[in-house]
Write a protein that holds these residues in place. Structure first.
Motif, short mmCIF file in Angstrom:
data_model
loop_
_atom_site.label_atom_id
_atom_site.label_comp_id
_atom_site.label_asym_id
_atom_site.label_seq_id
_atom_site.Cartn_x
_atom_site.Cartn_y
_atom_site.Cartn_z
N GLU A 218 17.74 18.39 4.19
CA GLU A 218 17.52 18.38 2.33
C GLU A 218 19.16 17.84 2.18
O GLU A 218 19.21 16.97 1.33
N LEU A 219 20.12 18.71 2.72
CA LEU A 219 21.36 18.21 2.41
C LEU A 219 21.72 16.94 3.04
O LEU A 219 22.44 16.08 2.25
N TRP A 220 21.38 16.65 4.09
CA TRP A 220 21.58 15.39 4.90
C TRP A 220 21.18 14.21 3.90
O TRP A 220 21.79 13.33 3.77
N LEU A 221 19.88 14.33 3.57
CA LEU A 221 19.19 13.29 2.82
C LEU A 221 20.03 13.00 1.40
O LEU A 221 19.76 11.89 1.08
N GLU A 222 20.18 14.00 0.99
CA GLU A 222 20.80 14.01 -0.47
C GLU A 222 22.06 13.43 -0.32
O GLU A 222 22.64 12.45 -0.95
N ARG A 223 22.99 13.82 0.60
CA ARG A 223 24.19 12.92 1.07
C ARG A 223 24.03 11.58 1.54
O ARG A 223 24.95 10.84 0.84
N ASP A 224 23.06 11.27 1.96
CA ASP A 224 23.03 9.60 2.33
C ASP A 224 22.33 8.97 1.28
O ASP A 224 22.94 7.98 1.03
N ARG A 225 21.67 9.63 0.13
CA ARG A 225 21.20 8.71 -0.96
C ARG A 225 22.69 8.57 -1.80
O ARG A 225 22.94 7.48 -2.39
N LEU A 226 23.50 9.50 -1.93
CA LEU A 226 24.84 9.61 -2.67
C LEU A 226 25.57 8.57 -1.82
O LEU A 226 26.24 7.57 -2.53
N ALA A 227 25.62 8.27 -0.60
CA ALA A 227 26.59 7.64 0.18
C ALA A 227 26.15 6.12 -0.05
O ALA A 227 26.97 5.07 -0.14
N VAL A 228 24.81 5.88 -0.22
CA VAL A 228 24.32 4.54 -0.29
C VAL A 228 24.69 4.13 -1.71
O VAL A 228 25.10 2.72 -2.00
N GLU A 229 24.38 4.96 -2.56
CA GLU A 229 24.75 4.64 -3.89
C GLU A 229 26.32 4.12 -4.10
O GLU A 229 26.47 3.26 -4.96
N LEU A 230 27.22 4.96 -3.62
CA LEU A 230 28.63 4.64 -3.73
C LEU A 230 29.13 3.64 -2.51
O LEU A 230 30.09 3.53 -2.76
N ASP A 231 28.35 3.50 -1.63
CA ASP A 231 28.79 2.57 -0.24
C ASP A 231 30.12 3.47 0.11
O ASP A 231 30.93 2.64 0.42
N LEU A 232 29.76 4.40 0.45
CA LEU A 232 30.87 5.23 1.13
C LEU A 232 30.31 5.83 2.42
O LEU A 232 29.18 6.28 2.32
N ALA A 233 31.14 6.02 3.43
CA ALA A 233 30.53 6.67 4.56
C ALA A 233 30.20 7.99 4.27
O ALA A 233 31.23 8.96 3.64
N PRO A 234 29.01 8.51 4.77
CA PRO A 234 28.52 10.06 4.41
C PRO A 234 29.88 10.88 4.47
O PRO A 234 29.76 11.84 3.88
N GLY A 235 30.13 11.09 5.92
CA GLY A 235 31.35 11.91 6.13
C GLY A 235 32.54 12.18 5.42
O GLY A 235 33.29 13.04 5.26
N ARG A 236 32.79 10.99 4.60
CA ARG A 236 33.90 11.01 3.42
C ARG A 236 33.45 11.87 2.12
O ARG A 236 34.29 12.05 1.28
N LEU A 237 32.15 12.12 1.93
CA LEU A 237 31.87 12.80 0.96
C LEU A 237 31.65 14.24 1.18
O LEU A 237 32.51 15.17 0.71
N VAL A 238 31.00 14.58 2.29
CA VAL A 238 31.03 16.09 2.68
C VAL A 238 30.79 15.99 4.25
O VAL A 238 29.77 15.34 4.76
N PRO A 239 31.67 16.51 5.01
CA PRO A 239 31.57 16.36 6.48
C PRO A 239 30.33 17.06 7.06
O PRO A 239 29.81 18.08 6.62
#
Length: 398
Positions: A218-239
């Motif tokens: 669930e954490l991975w999927l939530e991070r992926d949704r936010l990464a798509v929304e912001l067009d940022l690499a997921p690891g730059r949000l939360v490693p």
């Protein structure tokens, strides 16, 4: 060396296309992405060089469509270094070659000790390329002049490299092999999307319970949704390591998650509500994900010796034989035959396991004709040798 400019307007673009069309010979092409910075794998800079025309640097987001450039050079030979890395983002903007010459792949087939663009240019042309901007954020605007010089050099010498390699391929009698490999790269189908992409989470094997796995998912999927929304690499949000730490801790309150020192990253606290909601979904999940998912391929080889000794003997005997054949041809073993192809035929060999049927099995897996011709008989002989060794061992336990 003059100052380089990025072409980002329609008028300039069409003038550049006309100049490239009027040039001669193969067209060197490269693309720069922002991997590690952006979520998307789109091209943020496309470099083109052709003799008689020069170097052109294009801004894909600003230009949009590249139809006129495709029309001008689509049927020409394109020279790329590690083409498989760039074809997807080039095709995304409408650039799709009919023929390619891959200098990185050619370097492998020729047995060059190092196959990166810098070492290859130095080996063949005696020119030293600085590669300090290879991991830069190419979505930056404006792009610094030093970066543009780096990008221009990636294509400015590529046609010369191609010509030098073509001569070496002729001398090594590998022109046909290279052509087959270039065509295979060009025609390779993209990998289908993974059924559970969240299982790519680095370190996931350290998870010890299905509940922790559900929270990690669930954490991975939530991070992926936010990464798509912001067009940022997921690891730059939360490693990844922070997602794992939260999953293992199984916090029972929002404050516990906030106090978790291992939960770091630029969005770890600013989006805390988002992460806490994901944790809650994982804790409440009633259909927990399995710890392991079945694979369509053979199991990892490390377990073959005890559980599948026949397959293990076949693979252990065939591997060095294929490697010896690659050494004779002067190329890496993985370029002579994809390691997974050998694993699969060793795991489940055709019957009868002769050269003809092994060749057919390799062809079904995607091996090229030249690879089959170079390895099928060797593999068949190795399987016979392995079987004989097992029989001898059974008849003489001592």
């Amino acid at each position: 060396m003059g100052e380089y400019r990025v072409i980002d307007g329609a008028g300039e673009f069409e003038q550049a296309v006309a100049a490239i069309a009027a040039g001669e010979g193969p067209v060197a092409v490269d693309a720069e992405r922002a991997s590690g910075f952006r979520y998307s794998q789109r091209a943020y800079l496309i470099q083109v060089f052709r003799r008689g025309a020069g170097v052109f640097l294009f801004d894909p987001p600003a230009i949009g469509g590249f139809a006129s450039l495709q029309a001008a050079i689509g049927e020409e030979e394109w020279v790329l270094h590690a083409a498989s890395q760039d074809l997807a983002c080039l095709r995304e903007v409408g650039l799709d070659p009919a023929r390619i010459f891959d200098t990185e792949l050619a370097a492998r087939l020729l047995g060059l000790p190092r196959v990166g663009l810098g070492p290859v240019v130095e080996e063949l042309l005696g020119v030293h390329l600085k590669k300090e901007h290879s991991a830069a954020d190419w979505s930056t605007r404006p792009l610094p002049q030093a970066w543009l010089e780096y990008a221009a050099l990636d294509v400015e010498l590529l046609v010369d490299v191609r010509d030098a390699m073509a001569k070496r391929l002729v001398a090594a009698r590998k022109t046909g092999i290279a052509g087959a490999e270039f065509e295979a790269v060009l025609r390779k189908e993209p990998k289908p999307a993974a059924a559970d992409p969240w299982r790519r989470l680095s370190g996931l094997s350290s998870i010890r319970s299905p509940r922790q796995l559900a929270i990690a998912r669930e954490l991975w999927l939530e991070r992926d949704r936010l990464a798509v929304e912001l067009d940022l690499a997921p690891g730059r949000l939360v490693p990844d390591s922070s997602l794992l730490a939260a999953a293992k801790a199984q916090p029972r309150a929002r404050r516990e998650l906030a106090d978790l020192r291992a939960f770091t990253g630029r969005a770890s606290r600013s989006e805390l509500d988002r992460w806490w909601a994901a944790v809650q979904r994982g804790i409440a999940e009633t259909q927990l994900p399995p710890m392991r998912v079945p694979s369509e391929g053979p199991p990892p080889h490390r377990g073959w010796a005890h559980r599948h000794p026949d397959a293990d003997a076949r693979l252990r005997t065939a591997r060095p034989a294929v490697q010896a054949a690659a050494d004779v041809l002067g190329m890496p073993t993985e370029n002579l035959l994809t390691p997974d192809h050998l694993r699969r035929v060793a795991w489940q060999p055709p019957q009868p396991a002769d050269a003809e049927h092994i060749g057919a099995a390799l062809a079904a897996l995607g091996a090229r004709d030249w690879q089959i011709a170079a390895t099928a008989q060797i593999i068949a002989a190795s399987f016979v040798e392995a079987e004989q060794a097992l029989m001898d061992a059974e008849s003489d336990p001592s």
